[in-house]
Design a protein around this motif. Structure first.
Motif, PDB file in Angstrom:
ATOM      1  N   CYS A   1       0.781  -1.496  -0.167  1.00 25.58           N
ATOM      2  CA  CYS A   1      -0.130  -0.273   0.269  1.00 25.58           C
ATOM      3  C   CYS A   1       1.183   1.224  -0.114  1.00 25.58           C
ATOM      4  O   CYS A   1       1.281   1.233   0.982  1.00 25.58           O
TER       5      CYS A   1
ATOM      6  N   ILE B   1       0.077  -0.209  -4.686  1.00 26.57           N
ATOM      7  CA  ILE B   1      -0.803   0.627  -4.492  1.00 26.57           C
ATOM      8  C   ILE B   1       0.407   2.520  -5.083  1.00 26.57           C
ATOM      9  O   ILE B   1       0.606   3.104  -4.052  1.00 26.57           O
TER      10      ILE B   1
ATOM     11  N   GLU C   1      -5.058   3.544  -8.151  1.00 28.30           N
ATOM     12  CA  GLU C   1      -6.416   3.430  -7.490  1.00 28.30           C
ATOM     13  C   GLU C   1      -6.933   4.185  -7.730  1.00 28.30           C
ATOM     14  O   GLU C   1      -6.756   5.685  -7.618  1.00 28.30           O
TER      15      GLU C   1
ATOM     16  N   CYS D   1      -4.839  -1.943 -12.034  1.00 30.34           N
ATOM     17  CA  CYS D   1      -5.812  -1.244 -11.406  1.00 30.34           C
ATOM     18  C   CYS D   1      -6.060  -2.053 -10.600  1.00 30.34           C
ATOM     19  O   CYS D   1      -6.642  -3.342 -11.179  1.00 30.34           O
ATOM     20  N   MET D   2      -7.129  -1.493  -9.547  1.00 30.54           N
ATOM     21  CA  MET D   2      -7.647  -2.203  -8.162  1.00 30.54           C
ATOM     22  C   MET D   2      -9.058  -1.290  -8.262  1.00 30.54           C
ATOM     23  O   MET D   2      -9.504  -0.007  -8.337  1.00 30.54           O
TER      24      MET D   2
ATOM     25  N   ASP E   1     -11.954  -0.465  -5.222  1.00 33.52           N
ATOM     26  CA  ASP E   1     -11.866  -0.274  -3.288  1.00 33.52           C
ATOM     27  C   ASP E   1     -13.575  -0.207  -3.150  1.00 33.52           C
ATOM     28  O   ASP E   1     -14.197   1.089  -3.779  1.00 33.52           O
TER      29      ASP E   1
ATOM     30  N   HIS F   1      -9.578  -3.717  -2.754  1.00 38.47           N
ATOM     31  CA  HIS F   1      -9.948  -3.436  -1.350  1.00 38.47           C
ATOM     32  C   HIS F   1     -11.731  -3.270  -0.914  1.00 38.47           C
ATOM     33  O   HIS F   1     -12.054  -3.021  -1.400  1.00 38.47           O
TER      34      HIS F   1
END
Lengths: 312, 312
Positions: free
Chosen positions: A109, A147, A189, A219-220, A222, A248
């Motif tokens: 992170c 991230i 993120e 990419c992510m 959350d 997340h």
């Protein structure tokens, strides 16, 4: 978007909350008033996808990494997401703490200095240099990636134009190629608009990845930020597609442990997308709590496991 | 993103192109190298969703509306998308031309003056005033809405910030409420970055609709623009969700008639999303051609009908 600071729902109530969420699911997942696109994901094939849960450094109770890992293993939590700041000097101690355990580093992170969209070259360079050091550590630890948020609202940056987007893609490509060399990635993120207006949608992060066009970019999503910005968890993850390598999770009203916000904590639509995509990454806790972690953390893990099995 | 100006594929070749597209579909729809999320949409339920095709003013060959409508009816095309400029004065003549026919007005394509994101109040007001006149006509004609692009790249506008987004949402709310009074809507259209960097993703248009929070606001997707900007047609339409009430289609390399770009003209993934969503709107041609419309237009309609029936 005002936070509804509901009375905390205790563990016993969490089960009720889950039951209600489950009941709601058939009406709320997919698209309101339309046929249920997500139901489609509930194929027997999709059900086989393994749920991989991860915790950040402060999620589990305990003083030491060892105590935290013991707690995680009891819950079947197999991922750990350390903070990137100072990680380079912790690689060996983390590797030691992981020995003989069924826990892997999920992602790293942030923790870098400066920001990539800075209109001040020195600040941008600081971001690149410090990110590279963390990426090296992330690679050594076998993490999916580091991230990165391109810029928070408070960080003075280039104006949001096509030229800035092209500049960003070039900067990201350099970092992504470095990450690829270290067998890891740079994970973009999206946040909610109050924190980072520049990048708010998973589809936009994925579109940037498409432009960067490197194995080292990802990419992510959350769930916390997605609650405020996305119109469809399912659509968002599907747009993330092959670039999505981290997720997340938090409660959806106050960013507490999943379940602490009762009915609002419905992740089924998003989970259905992840299962349909054969998502192999982790779902990592990024949330706080004012309650006893020995109570609310196991309840949250239980809620996630149950919702992962549900189709709506 | 360079245009590949392939040799035009004639009607006979179109069938081959379609066969190839069909063959490719199983590999290319959903997510590359992952389980096929879209296949899920291919339920018997989804297959029942009716395909509604629409043409713009210049799509069909013919001099008069009457000739064009005759051509459309022969192909089973049931929607017509007129240009908004001057539409107010054409309402009666269009209504007369539609009498006794199985053709409805799908949506109204732009035609307003000025632009909504203008930092010059007079230009913004011109956009609002001229849009309202077109919206009135759109309502009288029973159209789903009037298509609006907030600003093209060449149109001097407010900087792309959170404040501008909030300003835009307020302006749109006024127009959307006016549209609702006239039983129609204002339809936000994302374009590709070379035309309108401000709004490029269907999910972003949908997120704006969510913020506007009015029955008179909607969004659309255009396969042409989506080719360059989206990572997933399926994810994009699903994010459009309940706000999506119009779709544009064109070939995916040169914006010609669907099929003119051969294998590239694969719409199956997007169609699967539309079917899964029980999409009730039109798919409207917005494209040109250098070929004989009597040949390429029917071939394009045929290609779309065949791909609508396919699941990948």
């Amino acid at each position: 978007m005002a936070m509804d600071r509901r009375k905390f729902i205790r563990t016993t109530a969490l089960s009720t909350g889950l039951a209600v969420a489950g009941g709601l699911a058939s009406a709320s997942c997919g698209l309101q008033g339309k046929k249920d696109a997500s139901a489609a994901a509930g194929s027997s094939k999709a059900k086989d996808v393994k749920l991989n849960i991860s915790f950040q450094e402060n999620t589990a109770p305990g003083e030491s990494l060892s105590e935290k890992f013991d707690f995680m293993e009891k819950l079947g939590v197999t991922g750990f997401e350390p903070w990137g700041g100072g990680l380079y000097d912790r690689v060996t101690s983390i590797q030691d703490a992981l020995k003989g355990r069924n826990i892997k580093i999920s992602a790293v992170c942030a923790g870098f200095e400066g920001w990539l969209l800075a209109d001040d070259d020195a600040i941008k360079q600081k971001c690149i240099d410090s990110s590279k050091r963390i990426i090296e550590a992330a690679g050594a630890l076998g993490a999916a990636g580091m991230i990165l948020v391109p810029a928070f609202n408070s960080q003075k940056s280039w104006p949001h134009t096509l030229e800035t987007r092209e500049r960003l893609v070039n900067e990201l490509r350099e970092l992504a190629q470095f990450a690829e060399q270290h067998k890891t990635s740079l994970i973009l993120e999206p946040l909610n608009r109050r924190e980072a207006f520049y990048l708010r949608l998973v589809s936009d992060a994925a579109a940037i990845c498409k432009d960067v066009d490197s194995k080292g970019i990802a990419c992510m999503g959350d769930f916390w930020h997605m609650t405020w910005e996305e119109t469809s968890d399912y659509g968002a993850f599907l747009s993330g597609g092959k670039y999505l390598n981290h997720v997340h999770i938090a409660s959806r009203k106050r960013r507490r442990m999943p379940g602490e916000d009762g009915e609002a904590d419905n992740y089924i639509d998003g989970f259905n997308a992840l299962k349909a995509m054969d998502y192999q990454g982790f779902i990592s806790f990024e949330c706080g709590t004012e309650e006893d972690r020995n109570v609310v953390v196991p309840a949250a893990v239980d809620l996630i496991k149950k919702q992962w099995e549900m189709d709506c």
